[in-house]
Enzyme design. Structure first.
Site, PDB file in Angstrom:
ATOM      1  N   SER A 238       0.853  -1.184   0.000  1.00  0.00           N
ATOM      2  CA  SER A 238       0.000   0.000   0.000  1.00  0.00           C
ATOM      3  C   SER A 238       0.890   1.236   0.000  1.00  0.00           C
ATOM      4  O   SER A 238       2.118   1.118   0.069  1.00  0.00           O
ATOM      5  CB  SER A 238      -0.893   0.006   1.243  1.00  0.00           C
ATOM      6  N   LYS A 239       0.249   2.386  -0.055  1.00  0.00           N
ATOM      7  CA  LYS A 239       0.987   3.657  -0.124  1.00  0.00           C
ATOM      8  C   LYS A 239       2.023   3.809   0.995  1.00  0.00           C
ATOM      9  O   LYS A 239       3.020   4.484   0.832  1.00  0.00           O
ATOM     10  CB  LYS A 239       0.004   4.825  -0.047  1.00  0.00           C
ATOM     11  N   ARG A 240       1.750   3.157   2.117  1.00  0.00           N
ATOM     12  CA  ARG A 240       2.701   3.244   3.235  1.00  0.00           C
ATOM     13  C   ARG A 240       4.090   2.760   2.833  1.00  0.00           C
ATOM     14  O   ARG A 240       5.093   3.136   3.418  1.00  0.00           O
ATOM     15  CB  ARG A 240       2.232   2.360   4.406  1.00  0.00           C
ATOM     16  N   GLY A 242       5.514   3.146  -0.058  1.00  0.00           N
ATOM     17  CA  GLY A 242       6.081   3.921  -1.178  1.00  0.00           C
ATOM     18  C   GLY A 242       5.034   4.027  -2.268  1.00  0.00           C
ATOM     19  O   GLY A 242       3.931   3.501  -2.124  1.00  0.00           O
TER      20      GLY A 242
END
Ligand code: GLU
Length: 470
Positions: A238-240, A242
């Site tokens: 997920s965006k966490r 990168g």
């Protein structure tokens, strides 16, 4: 042997993320490796979530990655007639039936099943009623109540599903639209797909799809379910972890060949080899070497692979990739000869094209602004004599060849009794404004006589002013 036909069927409800790109890549590589065909199909039946912007974003990402298709794009939403024909065939063959059970009835069945410790399921109330089509009715598939359905997965091995776990699932909604599994199977059959490589989040759909293939008398494709891509903490990417959109990496200065090299290694291997060109991947890709464990996304590894690809790419091929980043730096140049000289001075020291453009900026500046700290440290009065002498000798030097330059530097070092290190840094600051750059001989060779002398003279004047100020 029958030729291989693979497909990539994204649901266009967002950008192309790394996991989706890897699936596309595996299917594309397998088709290219086997000289088969690769089909693009948008699964856009979810009207609320599918957007043209996503379709465009997926095209853009595929194009950037260099993933091309031989057939399509097809749009699942435009194929409802075909899907419905197949549903009608199933009804006619007594393999599907109309059902008029109300949502309340279905709820009651579920509650009852759960109270008995079973999975919530449809209990087959309408199965034997022989109902005809009518408003509000759905069509259900007559799933076998007993026995097993076998998935011989090329990646996961054999998976056995108990048919008792399945119920008579809906294949046509009450509004007349076909459901997802039905549409996928009809599309795969009618497009001649014989190899399905997809994320293992689809494993649970597969027994339903296998039953539909069988009911429609179609040969089963080969299925391979690829483990998900996870972050370093082993949670779903997920965006966490990168950026997860493929084109975000293009915008950060990654090369498409580096990206596909990285993506393919998130699940496929060939001995311990890490670096692959596109041609090598096409030559070596195989389904047998897709691993069973999850691919772990490691941004540092991506960066290292990118650096390797930047190094390995001939300068002339890097130009078009580099230009947008130079533009961001305010440099617009079409001088390919010059760029072909600049790139080799930077390609072993750039992790991304953005790095390279930043590193190339000084070559193009009209005047060099000295970095304050660098100037303070290296453009000092002690360097005045050597810098002046160097400038003088270079002015007299007829041709700026490497041998000629080396000779001049040697003379200056001999006459002023200083080491190269002592003169190199002031020269570097004079020519680039900073303290980190390619080697000074390389720089001088690119800048040429006039620019080099102009920049050195400016530095000499600066030091002189400092000396005068005491
Ligand atoms: N549309 C599905 C997805 O985007 C793919 C389905 C399939 O590969 O069968 O996940």
């Amino acid at each position: 042997m029958q030729s291989i036909v693979t497909r990539f069927p994204p649901s266009p409800s967002g950008y192309l993320h790394l996991g989706g790109a890897r699936t596309a890549l595996f299917n594309w590589l397998y088709a290219r490796h086997t000289k088969g065909r690769f089909v693009l199909r948008f699964e856009d039946t979810d009207v609320a979530r599918s957007t043209q912007a996503s379709i465009d974003a997926i095209y853009e990402a595929l194009e950037w990655l260099g993933i091309d298709w031989d057939e399509g794009p097809y749009f699942q939403s435009q194929r409802a007639d075909l899907h419905n024909e197949h549903i009608d065939r199933l009804i006619a063959g007594d393999q599907a039936y109309h059902c008029t059970c109300s949502p309340e009835q279905i709820d009651a069945m579920r509650t009852k099943a759960m109270a008995a410790g079973d999975k919530p399921r449809y209990d087959g109330t309408c199965r034997a009623k022989g109902l005809g089509p009518q408003p509000g009715a759905v069509v259900r598939f007559k799933a076998p109540a007993t026995g097993i359905t076998i998935l011989d997965d090329t990646i996961k091995g054999r998976i056995v599903f108990q048919n008792a776990e399945l119920d008579d699932f809906i294949i046509r909604r009450s509004d007349g639209t076909p459901t997802y599994n039905l549409a996928v199977v009809v599309d795969d059959i009618t497009m001649g797909i014989n190899t399905v490589i997809r994320g293992d989040d689809h494993v649970n759909n597969t027994p339903k799809q296998i039953l539909l293939f069988q009911a429609l008398d179609a040969p089963l494709p080969t299925f391979g379910h690829v483990p998900m891509v996870l972050g370093a903490d082993r949670s779903r990417l997920s965006k966490r972890h990168g950026a997860t959109s493929v084109t975000a990496y293009r915008d950060m200065g990654y090369l498409p060949d580096a990206m596909i090299n990285f993506l393919v290694r998130l699940g496929w291997s060939h001995g311990d080899q890490e670096f692959f060109t596109r041609e090598e991947l096409i030559e070596k890709f195989s389904l047998e070497n897709i691993g069973r464990s999850a691919g772990i996304f490691n941004p540092e590894k991506l960066q290292a692979i990118n650096a390797d690809h930047i190094k390995a790419t001939p300068p002339a091929h890097l130009i078009s990739h580099l230009q947008p980043f130079l533009k961001t730096q305010g440099v617009e140049t079409h001088d390919e000869t010059l760029l072909c000289k600049i790139i080799p001075t930077l390609n072993t020291r750039s992790k991304t094209l953005a790095d390279m453009a930043e590193g190339a900026h000084f070559y193009f500046r009209e005047t060099i602004e000295f970095d304050e700290k660098a100037a303070k440290k290296f453009l000092r009065p002690v360097s005045l004599e050597p810098m002046r002498l160097l400038t003088e000798k270079l002015t007299q030097l007829k041709e700026f060849t490497e041998a000629g330059l080396e000779d001049v530097f040697k003379q200056v070092m001999d006459q002023t009794e200083i080491k190269l290190g002592k003169i190199a840094q002031p020269v570097r600051v004079a020519l680039t404004g900073g303290t980190v750059s390619p080697g000074i001989f390389e720089i001088i060779a690119v800048l040429g006589r006039e620019t080099t002398l102009r920049r050195l003279q400016k530095a000499v004047a600066y030091i002189q002013k400092r000396a005068d100020a005491g």
